[in-house]
Write an enzyme that holds these catalytic residues in place. Structure first.
Site, short mmCIF file in Angstrom:
data_model
loop_
_atom_site.label_atom_id
_atom_site.label_comp_id
_atom_site.label_asym_id
_atom_site.label_seq_id
_atom_site.Cartn_x
_atom_site.Cartn_y
_atom_site.Cartn_z
CD GLU A 109 9.19 -1.71 2.55
OE1 GLU A 109 8.03 -2.05 2.85
OE2 GLU A 109 9.83 -0.86 3.20
CG ASP A 117 2.09 0.87 5.42
OD1 ASP A 117 1.83 1.99 5.91
OD2 ASP A 117 2.92 0.08 5.92
CE1 TYR A 166 4.69 1.29 2.59
CE2 TYR A 166 5.03 -1.04 2.02
CZ TYR A 166 5.34 0.07 2.80
OH TYR A 166 6.31 -0.02 3.76
#
Length: 347
Positions: free
Chosen positions: A37, A138, A120
């Site tokens: 991520e 996001d 997020y």
């Protein structure tokens, strides 16, 4: 946003039939999800894959990442950009080691408290790795939801993000929160594309999407125009001695902090900065441009051969092997890499 109540089932069916096979999805440990991520922030999946594999070979777990020398970390990250992400990764790894006994925290609040982790990313890790019903919102998700709901709110505002997060919290399936969040991300990345070009005929949400039904996909989402970037004219010095080129380390704070660079300065009409105590005949060697988020560098390179090996403090001589294996030179200077490679021998 009543349309969202009908979304989970068709979205999850579509995702399980169409999801891309990605390494962090195949083995979604907290560490793997976290690293992926962070790498994927403002970076395409295709660009991340090789970096992800190399990164895990060198730093397979939190403790290995926490102990990694900074220059090695920066070299692993070279080319991905946004280098503060890598520094925050290591800072967070040290937090996990020192504050959580090396075990990745399993609550949203504790994950959110890690360096470099925002709402997020915390939501993504919490839902995918731990099965917690927390939204992960996001830019892709904001675009998808704005279109489905036909919402004209500005998706760059905190208020719109808060509104979407609250709406998703009400519909996220308790038995598949990770799949649901990843499905929204996948839909935004592969179908509900930006710039008025969504592939609506392939979208599982098309029957309930207001933007599609009303012919407004080109109008939504609404997004405030970005401020113009500041342009800087810079002179880059490619200084050689034998089979090496001069590098200097950037300051530990600010743009490209702690990375190695070809010496450069704001262009001021002078061909040679005397304060460095160096002298050499210089010739124009080309131009380049690099765009950061808020700044645009327009660069002119001057190249020359120094008579001796003495360099200012904080500078080093780098031969082709050390440029390849040791020193992380950011992509901002990519325009001059071929010239340097030709001078030193390809690396």
């Amino acid at each position: 946003m009543d349309e969202l109540r009908q979304l989970p089932i068709p979205l999850l069916v579509w995702y399980r039939e169409n999801a891309r096979t990605l390494p962090w999805r195949s083995d979604p440990t907290p560490y793997h999800v976290w690293v992926s991520e962070i790498m994927l922030q403002q970076t395409r999946v295709a660009a991340v894959l090789d970096y992800y594999h190399r990164f895990l070979e060198t730093a397979p777990d939190v403790s290995a990442l926490a102990a990694l020398p900074q220059d090695r970390l920066m070299k692993l990250w070279q080319g991905l950009g946004y280098y503060s992400r890598a520094r925050n990764l290591q800072k967070a790894a040290k937090q996990v080691t020192e504050d959580h006994g090396g075990v990745f925290p399993n609550t949203y609040e504790a994950i959110r408290a890690l360096a470099g982790v925002g709402d997020y990313t915390a939501g993504a890790i919490a839902s995918i790795a731990f099965g917690l019903p927390v939204p992960a919102v996001d830019g892709n998700v904001l675009r998808v939801i704005a279109r489905i709901a036909g919402d004209s709110g500005d998706i760059t505002t905190p208020a719109m993000k808060k509104k979407v997060t609250a709406a998703l919290a009400e519909v996220i399936p308790l038995d598949a929160p990770g799949d649901f969040n990843q499905a929204l991300m996948e839909l935004g990345a592969t179908v509900c594309l930006p710039n008025g070009a969504p592939l609506c005929e392939r979208c599982p949400a098309a029957p309930l999407c207001r933007a599609f039904q009303e012919g407004r996909t080109g109008e939504l989402p609404v997004k405030a125009a970005q401020k113009a970037r500041r342009v800087e004219e810079r002179t880059v010095y490619l200084l050689f001695h034998g089979d090496s080129v001069a590098l200097r380390r950037r300051p530990e704070r600010g743009l490209l902090a702690g990375l190695w660079e070809y010496p450069n300065e704001l262009a001021n009409g002078s061909d040679w900065p005397e304060r460095w105590g160096l002298s050499a005949p210089l010739t124009r060697a080309g131009t380049g441009k690099h765009i950061f988020t808020h700044i645009e560098w327009h660069m002119t390179a001057l190249a020359g051969e120094l008579d001796g090996p003495a360099l200012p403090d904080g500078w080093v001589w780098a031969d082709r092997q050390s440029l390849r294996d040791v020193y992380a030179v950011p992509n901002a200077f990519q325009s001059f890499s071929r010239l340097v490679a030709d001078r030193l021998g390809h690396f």
